[in-house]
Design an enzyme around this catalytic site. Structure first.
Site, mmCIF file in Angstrom:
data_model
loop_
_atom_site.group_PDB
_atom_site.id
_atom_site.type_symbol
_atom_site.label_atom_id
_atom_site.label_comp_id
_atom_site.label_asym_id
_atom_site.label_seq_id
_atom_site.Cartn_x
_atom_site.Cartn_y
_atom_site.Cartn_z
ATOM 1 N N HIS A 84 46.633 40.495 37.732
ATOM 2 C CA HIS A 84 44.803 40.936 37.997
ATOM 3 C C HIS A 84 44.153 40.814 36.844
ATOM 4 O O HIS A 84 44.146 41.952 36.218
ATOM 5 C CB HIS A 84 45.065 42.098 38.971
ATOM 6 C CG HIS A 84 43.809 42.337 39.545
ATOM 7 N ND1 HIS A 84 43.513 42.337 40.760
ATOM 8 C CD2 HIS A 84 42.416 42.734 39.075
ATOM 9 C CE1 HIS A 84 42.464 42.311 41.099
ATOM 10 N NE2 HIS A 84 41.496 42.883 40.061
ATOM 11 N N HIS A 110 40.144 39.020 35.168
ATOM 12 C CA HIS A 110 39.144 38.157 35.501
ATOM 13 C C HIS A 110 38.694 37.493 34.198
ATOM 14 O O HIS A 110 38.849 38.008 33.078
ATOM 15 C CB HIS A 110 38.063 39.061 36.083
ATOM 16 C CG HIS A 110 38.409 39.983 37.149
ATOM 17 N ND1 HIS A 110 38.419 39.594 38.525
ATOM 18 C CD2 HIS A 110 38.628 41.443 37.361
ATOM 19 C CE1 HIS A 110 38.878 40.699 39.233
ATOM 20 N NE2 HIS A 110 38.727 41.714 38.331
ATOM 21 N N ARG A 117 40.778 36.613 48.411
ATOM 22 C CA ARG A 117 40.411 38.208 48.059
ATOM 23 C C ARG A 117 39.131 38.456 48.838
ATOM 24 O O ARG A 117 38.111 37.712 49.095
ATOM 25 C CB ARG A 117 40.269 38.299 46.577
ATOM 26 C CG ARG A 117 40.002 39.779 46.164
ATOM 27 C CD ARG A 117 39.602 40.397 44.767
ATOM 28 N NE ARG A 117 39.935 41.553 44.500
ATOM 29 C CZ ARG A 117 38.892 42.147 43.582
ATOM 30 N NH1 ARG A 117 38.129 41.660 42.967
ATOM 31 N NH2 ARG A 117 39.498 43.340 43.218
ATOM 32 N N HIS A 143 44.852 47.634 43.089
ATOM 33 C CA HIS A 143 44.476 48.795 42.462
ATOM 34 C C HIS A 143 45.032 50.225 43.231
ATOM 35 O O HIS A 143 44.278 51.239 43.668
ATOM 36 C CB HIS A 143 43.000 49.141 42.213
ATOM 37 C CG HIS A 143 42.243 48.120 41.578
ATOM 38 N ND1 HIS A 143 42.927 47.236 40.614
ATOM 39 C CD2 HIS A 143 41.186 47.286 41.819
ATOM 40 C CE1 HIS A 143 42.134 46.330 40.098
ATOM 41 N NE2 HIS A 143 41.131 46.245 40.919
ATOM 42 N N ASP A 160 43.768 44.533 34.856
ATOM 43 C CA ASP A 160 42.429 44.541 35.287
ATOM 44 C C ASP A 160 41.355 44.228 34.298
ATOM 45 O O ASP A 160 40.247 44.557 34.226
ATOM 46 C CB ASP A 160 42.366 45.787 36.028
ATOM 47 C CG ASP A 160 40.944 46.018 36.763
ATOM 48 O OD1 ASP A 160 40.494 44.987 37.360
ATOM 49 O OD2 ASP A 160 40.359 47.094 36.893
#
Length: 345
Positions: free
Chosen positions: A83, A85, A174, A229, A297
């Site tokens: 995970h 970005h 997602r 999360h 994250d």
């Protein structure tokens, strides 16, 4: 079902001009997917090996992360960050976007990989871009066969678009219903049926009350379900909250997965090790070691005070002290879920 093996991809060149006039549908169409496959070669794998080698895990600054030292925890070979970005201002933010972070580029993320010692990663399309997945497709192209992606699509997505996304490395969709939401819960089941033939999964980020209200829907999806999360299990209730019990049902059924990521999202006790959220993470890992995933994250878009990613990874080592369980968490589970080759970068 569409075949799972992923075509090795070549790393994108930073000086290569990016198209600026094509609309989203053209960039997500079949030609774009074919182009991604044609442009890939062994150079991406070589680059990933260099950045993820033990020699690379030395003191260095990483954008959007505190500290410079590598973690004390040594990751196993082929460890996957499930995970993270990429943000790239070459691709415009959606009109509805509420979070618009500065650029967080592939080169910046490579520095994180070098510091942590990870090899593989999963790029998640942020809510910033709506259903425009170009930023994620471009990142996967640049990262090569060590990367997969999670896209965002609307109910009108066509089969041709899904095929192109699959060719570009996308392996799931997602629903971010917690931050910058523009999709709705009612879209989950129909889109799950639409992507089932591709062997993809549905990934959700939502408040625990919404998770509870959708329990039966999520339990009966035709695709696997991944919950972001730590399922945002609220504190101080923690493992005694009904949402934790629901997640246990999903995990025990073999239908669900949960990401050991974003401990700072649900933690409220003020401790630097997020001890309350850590107890939830440890409970998930102990209950279903074959159903947990790790995610950094990075670049931590919802957190203004950026954490030390090496310290966060060391916390994961505390939550999962068993070596065999760590192998599942970091390597075996993502290899199976995202369709990586078992013994290749």
């Amino acid at each position: 079902m569409i075949a799972e093996p992923f075509v090795p991809a070549l790393g994108g060149h930073p000086s290569r001009p990016e198209p600026t006039t094509c609309d989203r549908h053209a960039m997500n169409g079949p030609a774009w997917g074919r182009r991604l496959m044609r442009r890939r070669d062994f150079m991406a794998t070589a680059a990933a090996a260099v950045f993820a080698s033990p020699m690379g895990a030395r003191a260095q600054e990483v954008p959007y992360s505190k500290g410079t030292q590598p973690p004390g925890l040594k990751l196993p070979p082929l460890a996957c960050d499930c995970h993270m970005h990429i943000y790239d201002s070459r691709f415009p933010a959606a009109a509805s976007a509420t979070i618009k972070p500065p650029d967080a580029a592939v080169g910046d993320y490579r520095k994180l990989q070098a510091r942590l010692g990870s090899t593989r990663n999963v790029v998640v399309t942020p809510s910033t871009y709506g259903t425009d997945n170009r930023v994620t497709l471009a990142a996967i192209e640049a990262l090569g066969p060590t990367a997969r992606g999670i896209g965002v699509v609307g109910p009108d997505v066509s089969v041709e678009e899904l095929k192109a996304l699959h060719a570009g490395g996308i392996r799931g969709i997602r629903f971010n219903l917690a931050v910058g939401a523009f999709l709705t819960p009612e879209m989950i089941a129909p889109l799950s049926r639409k992507i089932a033939e591709f062997g993809w999964h549905v990934q959700v980020n939502m408040a625990p009350d919404l998770l509870l209200s959708l329990g039966e829907v999520l339990m009966n999806l035709p695709t696997p379900l991944v919950v972001d999360h730590l399922a945002r299990i609220p504190q101080p209730a923690g493992v005694d909250h009904p949402a934790f019990a629901l997640m246990r049902r999903l995990l025990d059924k073999g239908h669900g997965w949960v990401k050991l990521s974003g401990a700072y999202i649900s933690s409220v006790d003020g401790t630097p090790d997020y001890a309350d959220a850590g107890r939830v993470a440890a409970a998930f890992a102990k209950a279903a070691p074959e159903r947990v995933l790790w995610g950094s994250d990075w670049p931590h878009p919802t957190k203004a005070d950026k954490p030390d990613d090496a310290a966060l990874l060391d916390l994961v080592g505390q939550w999962v002290p068993d070596t065999a369980a760590r192998q599942k968490l970091f390597v075996d589970n993502p290899t199976r879920l995202f369709g990586f080759q078992p013994h290749a970068r």
